[in-house]
Design an enzyme around this catalytic site. Structure first.
Site, PDB file in Angstrom:
ATOM      1  N   ASP A  34       0.904  -1.124  -0.299  1.00 33.21           N
ATOM      2  CA  ASP A  34      -0.120   0.070   0.114  1.00 33.21           C
ATOM      3  C   ASP A  34       0.864   1.272  -0.027  1.00 33.21           C
ATOM      4  OD1 ASP A  34       0.951  -0.464   2.446  1.00 33.21           O
ATOM      5  OD2 ASP A  34      -0.827   0.210   3.640  1.00 33.21           O
ATOM      6  N   HIS A 237      23.795   3.054 -18.925  1.00 27.29           N
ATOM      7  CA  HIS A 237      22.922   3.336 -18.162  1.00 27.29           C
ATOM      8  C   HIS A 237      23.084   2.733 -17.016  1.00 27.29           C
ATOM      9  CE1 HIS A 237      19.705   4.965 -21.231  1.00 27.29           C
ATOM     10  NE2 HIS A 237      20.647   5.797 -21.033  1.00 27.29           N
ATOM     11  N   ASP A 254      26.859  11.037 -14.117  1.00 28.27           N
ATOM     12  CA  ASP A 254      25.595  11.649 -14.780  1.00 28.27           C
ATOM     13  C   ASP A 254      24.433  12.031 -13.584  1.00 28.27           C
ATOM     14  OD1 ASP A 254      23.700  12.503 -16.565  1.00 28.27           O
ATOM     15  OD2 ASP A 254      24.055  10.570 -18.008  1.00 28.27           O
ATOM     16  N   ASP A 265      20.904  18.199 -16.722  1.00 28.62           N
ATOM     17  CA  ASP A 265      21.410  16.959 -17.218  1.00 28.62           C
ATOM     18  C   ASP A 265      22.813  17.147 -17.484  1.00 28.62           C
ATOM     19  OD1 ASP A 265      21.720  14.290 -18.086  1.00 28.62           O
ATOM     20  OD2 ASP A 265      20.552  14.400 -20.040  1.00 28.62           O
ATOM     21  N   HIS A 344      26.118   6.100 -28.641  1.00 33.24           N
ATOM     22  CA  HIS A 344      24.687   6.856 -28.725  1.00 33.24           C
ATOM     23  C   HIS A 344      24.470   8.230 -29.315  1.00 33.24           C
ATOM     24  CE1 HIS A 344      26.627   9.563 -25.638  1.00 33.24           C
ATOM     25  NE2 HIS A 344      27.365   8.673 -24.986  1.00 33.24           N
ATOM     26  N   HIS A 348      19.969  15.751 -27.096  1.00 35.03           N
ATOM     27  CA  HIS A 348      18.526  15.456 -27.005  1.00 35.03           C
ATOM     28  C   HIS A 348      17.915  16.748 -26.499  1.00 35.03           C
ATOM     29  CE1 HIS A 348      18.868  14.899 -22.716  1.00 35.03           C
ATOM     30  NE2 HIS A 348      19.848  14.024 -22.656  1.00 35.03           N
ATOM     31  N   HIS A 355      14.464  13.801 -20.998  1.00 35.10           N
ATOM     32  CA  HIS A 355      14.734  13.565 -22.673  1.00 35.10           C
ATOM     33  C   HIS A 355      13.286  14.320 -23.097  1.00 35.10           C
ATOM     34  CE1 HIS A 355      17.223   9.789 -22.122  1.00 35.10           C
ATOM     35  NE2 HIS A 355      18.026  10.944 -22.081  1.00 35.10           N
ATOM     36  N   GLU A 378      26.577  15.934 -25.414  1.00 40.21           N
ATOM     37  CA  GLU A 378      27.216  14.845 -24.552  1.00 40.21           C
ATOM     38  C   GLU A 378      27.804  13.641 -25.293  1.00 40.21           C
ATOM     39  OE1 GLU A 378      23.882  12.212 -22.527  1.00 40.21           O
ATOM     40  OE2 GLU A 378      22.410  13.589 -23.417  1.00 40.21           O
ATOM     41  N   TYR A 382      33.790   4.919 -24.607  1.00 40.25           N
ATOM     42  CA  TYR A 382      33.571   3.878 -23.935  1.00 40.25           C
ATOM     43  C   TYR A 382      34.424   2.733 -24.483  1.00 40.25           C
ATOM     44  CZ  TYR A 382      29.674   6.890 -23.191  1.00 40.25           C
ATOM     45  OH  TYR A 382      29.001   8.331 -23.110  1.00 40.25           O
ATOM     46  N   ARG A 399      32.447  10.474 -20.339  1.00 38.87           N
ATOM     47  CA  ARG A 399      31.581  11.235 -21.058  1.00 38.87           C
ATOM     48  C   ARG A 399      31.503  12.667 -20.379  1.00 38.87           C
ATOM     49  NH1 ARG A 399      27.313   8.069 -20.683  1.00 38.87           N
ATOM     50  NH2 ARG A 399      26.308   8.798 -18.936  1.00 38.87           N
ATOM     51  N   GLU A 401      28.716  16.099 -20.662  1.00 45.86           N
ATOM     52  CA  GLU A 401      27.646  16.401 -20.864  1.00 45.86           C
ATOM     53  C   GLU A 401      27.296  17.786 -20.252  1.00 45.86           C
ATOM     54  OE1 GLU A 401      24.664  14.145 -19.431  1.00 45.86           O
ATOM     55  OE2 GLU A 401      22.974  14.734 -20.955  1.00 45.86           O
TER      56      GLU A 401
HETATM   57  N1  GLY Z   1      21.034  11.387 -18.158  1.00 44.55           N
HETATM   58  C1  GLY Z   1      20.376  11.093 -19.311  1.00 44.55           C
HETATM   59  C2  GLY Z   1      21.161  11.616 -20.423  1.00 44.55           C
HETATM   60  O1  GLY Z   1      22.027  11.953 -20.680  1.00 44.55           O
HETATM   61  O2  GLY Z   1      20.545  11.280 -21.385  1.00 44.55           O
HETATM   62 MN    MN Z   2      21.548  13.808 -21.393  1.00 44.29          MN
HETATM   63 MN    MN Z   3      22.834  12.718 -18.611  1.00 43.86          MN
END
Ligand code: GLY
Ligand code: MN
Ligand code: MN
Length: 430
Positions: A34, A237, A254, A265, A344, A348, A355, A378, A382, A399, A401
Site C-alpha cells: 500500500d 545506463h 551523470d 542533465d 549513443h 537530446h 529527454h 554529451e 567507452y 562522457r 555532458e
Molecule cells: N542522463 C540521461 C542522459 O544523459 O541522457
Molecule cells: Mn543527457
Molecule cells: Mn545525462
C-alpha cells in the site's frame, strides 16, 4: 507562473482547430503493497495548469463560454489528516485561474455535456486506459442521443503535437527554473568532485549529489543518478552505484536535479584520486575536443544531426590517434566502426522531461534549431574492458555532458559552473 499557465492555455486554444481538449493528471502508482511511489505531476498537465495534485483533469473548450474547466479532488478532512491539504473545488477556480471547477468524481457524469457539439476531441489515447474508457463511454453516451440531434466528436486527435511544440521553445520563466536546476546541479557535481576519495563507494558520491540537490531546494533528481567508476563507466545506463572506487580509476557521474518541474542533465568524468593517468587524460582530451567542437556548432538553423556529425568526426579521429581503430577517418565513419566506442547520440532536447518532448524531425528531415531551445551536448568514449586494444585504455569510459541554450549568436552553455578542463578538474579534486 499562474499567468503563464493561463497564457499557455490561451495559445493552445488558438492552435487547436475548434474542439475540446482533455488532459488528465498523472496517476498515483503503487511502489509495493500500500506504499505509493513519490508523486510527480504529468509534465503536460503541469505545463497547462501549474497544479500538482493527482485525480485532476483539465478540459479546454474552444466554443463554450466556459473555456477552461478543472476536475479536482474535493476537500476531505479525514483524508487530509493523513495525506496533507488539498486545494479543493471551491478554491480551484480562483487559484488556477479557470472558469469552473468540479469534483473529480463528477467527471464521467459531466463529460458528455462538455464534449457535445464538438467535432474534434484532443486527447492522447492509449496512455491511461481508465481515462480512455471514461472518454469513450462519454462519446458513446452522446451518440446514443443522435436522433435527438446530439453531435459527438468524430475525430480524436493527439494534442501532444501541439503542446510539445510549445514546450520546445523555453520562455524566460522556464529558463529561470532551468537556471535554478542547473545551478544546484553544478554545485552538486563540484561537491562530489571534492568529496571523492579512493575507497569510497559509488553510492557515497550519489549521497553527496542528492544531498546538494536537496540543500538547494531542488527536491527531486531529474533521473536516477549514474555514478560509475572503473569499467562501470562503459555501461551507458549503469544505475547500481554499488562499487567501491579504486585508486587510479575514473568515475563518471551523470546526475541532474529537477527544480519547479525543469531538469538539468550534467555528466562529468574525473579521477577518483585527483590525477588523470596519461591514458585517461588522452581519452578525456578526445571527448573534450569533440564536446567543445559540437558546442561550437550550436546555432539557430543547424540540426542535432549536424552537431552529432561534428562530435563523431572528432571522436573517430581521436579513436584512430589513441590506437583504438585504424584509419582513415572517412572509412571509420562510413563503416560505423566508431560505434564500438560511441554508440549513443550526441544530443537530446532538455526541459520539463530530461529527454524532453518535441519533434526531432520535420517533414522527414532533421529539425532546425531555433532560439530558445535547450539541448544537451554529451559525446562519450567507452572502451569495453575485454577489447583488443592498448591495455591502458581498456575499461575507460568518459562522457562530458553540458546543457546548452540556443541563442541567436550561438550556443550558451548553462552548466559551465562545473569544472571541465582536465586541469580545472584536477584542481577541484585536490
Ligand atoms: N542522463 C540521461 C542522459 O544523459 O541522457
Ligand atoms: Mn543527457
Ligand atoms: Mn545525462
Amino acid at each position: 507562473m499562474n499567468e503563464e499557465h493561463r497564457l499557455r492555455r490561451a495559445s493552445l486554444l488558438r492552435a487547436m482547430n475548434p474542439g475540446v481538449l482533455v488532459v488528465p493528471a498523472a496517476p498515483v502508482t503503487l511502489r509495493n503493497n500500500d506504499v505509493e511511489h513519490e508523486y510527480r505531476q504529468d509534465s503536460d498537465f503541469y505545463y497547462l495548469t501549474g497544479f500538482e495534485e493527482p485525480d485532476s483533469v483539465l478540459v479546454l473548450s474552444s466554443s463554450a463560454a466556459c473555456q477552461a474547466v478543472v476536475f479536482v479532488r474535493p476537500r476531505d478532512p479525514e483524508r487530509e489528516a493523513w495525506d496533507g491539504v488539498r486545494l479543493g473545488v471551491e478554491r480551484a477556480g480562483e487559484v488556477l485561474g479557470v472558469d469552473a471547477a468540479y469534483p473529480f468524481g463528477e467527471l464521467a457524469e459531466r463529460l458528455p455535456a462538455l464534449l457535445s457539439d464538438h467535432d474534434r476531441l484532443y486527447y492522447r489515447l492509449g496512455v491511461r486506459r481508465t481515462m480512455d474508457d471514461t472518454l469513450l463511454c462519454a462519446i458513446d453516451g452522446i451518440r446514443a442521443r443522435a436522433r435527438a440531434g446530439a453531435r459527438w466528436p468524430t475525430q480524436i486527435i493527439d494534442p501532444s503535437v501541439l503542446v510539445h511544440e510549445m514546450r520546445v521553445i523555453k520562455s524566460p520563466g522556464e529558463l529561470a527554473a532551468m537556471g535554478r536546476a542547473v545551478d544546484a546541479t553544478c554545485r552538486a557535481h563540484l561537491a562530489a568532485m571534492r568529496a571523492a576519495r579512493p575507497g569510497m563507494w559509488e553510492y557515497e558520491l550519489e549521497a553527496v549529489l542528492t544531498a546538494e540537490f536537496l540543500r538547494s531546494g531542488c527536491r527531486r533528481s531529474a533521473y536516477a543518478p549514474i555514478v560509475a567508476s572503473g569499467s562501470n563507466a562503459t555501461v551507458l545506463h549503469y544505475h547500481a552505484n554499488s562499487r567501491r572506487m579504486g585508486q587510479d580509476e575514473l568515475v563518471l557521474m551523470d546526475a541532474g536535479c529537477e527544480c519547479s518541474y525543469y531538469a538539468a542533465d550534467v555528466t562529468r568524468t574525473f579521477p577518483v584520486g585527483g590525477r588523470f593517468t596519461s591514458a585517461q587524460r588522452a581519452a578525456y582530451d578526445v571527448v573534450l575536443a569533440a564536446q567543445l567542437a559540437a558546442i561550437e556548432a550550436v546555432r539557430p538553423g543547424t540540426t542535432l544531426e549536424a552537431i552529432h556529425d561534428v562530435a563523431r568526426k572528432v571522436l573517430a579521429e581521436g579513436m584512430i590517434t589513441l590506437g583504438l581503430l585504424t584509419g582513415p577517418v572517412d572509412r571509420v565513419l562510413e563503416d560505423k566502426s566508431y560505434m564500438r566506442y560511441f554508440r549513443h547520440r550526441t544530443s537530446h532536447w532538455l526541459g520539463m522531461d530530461v529527454h524532453d518532448v518535441g519533434a526531432y524531425q520535420v517533414g522527414g528531415l532533421p529539425r532546425e534549431l531555433s532560439e530558445g531551445m535547450v539541448l544537451t551536448v554529451e559525446p562519450g568514449l567507452y572502451v569495453p574492458e575485454d577489447s583488443d586494444v592498448p591495455e591502458a585504455l581498456r575499461g575507460i569510459g568518459v562522457r562530458i555532458e553540458d546543457d546548452v541554450l540556443v541563442k541567436c549568436e550561438g550556443g550558451r552553455v548553462l552548466t559551465s559552473g562545473v569544472p571541465k578542463s582536465p586541469d580545472a578538474i584536477e584542481a577541484a579534486c585536490r
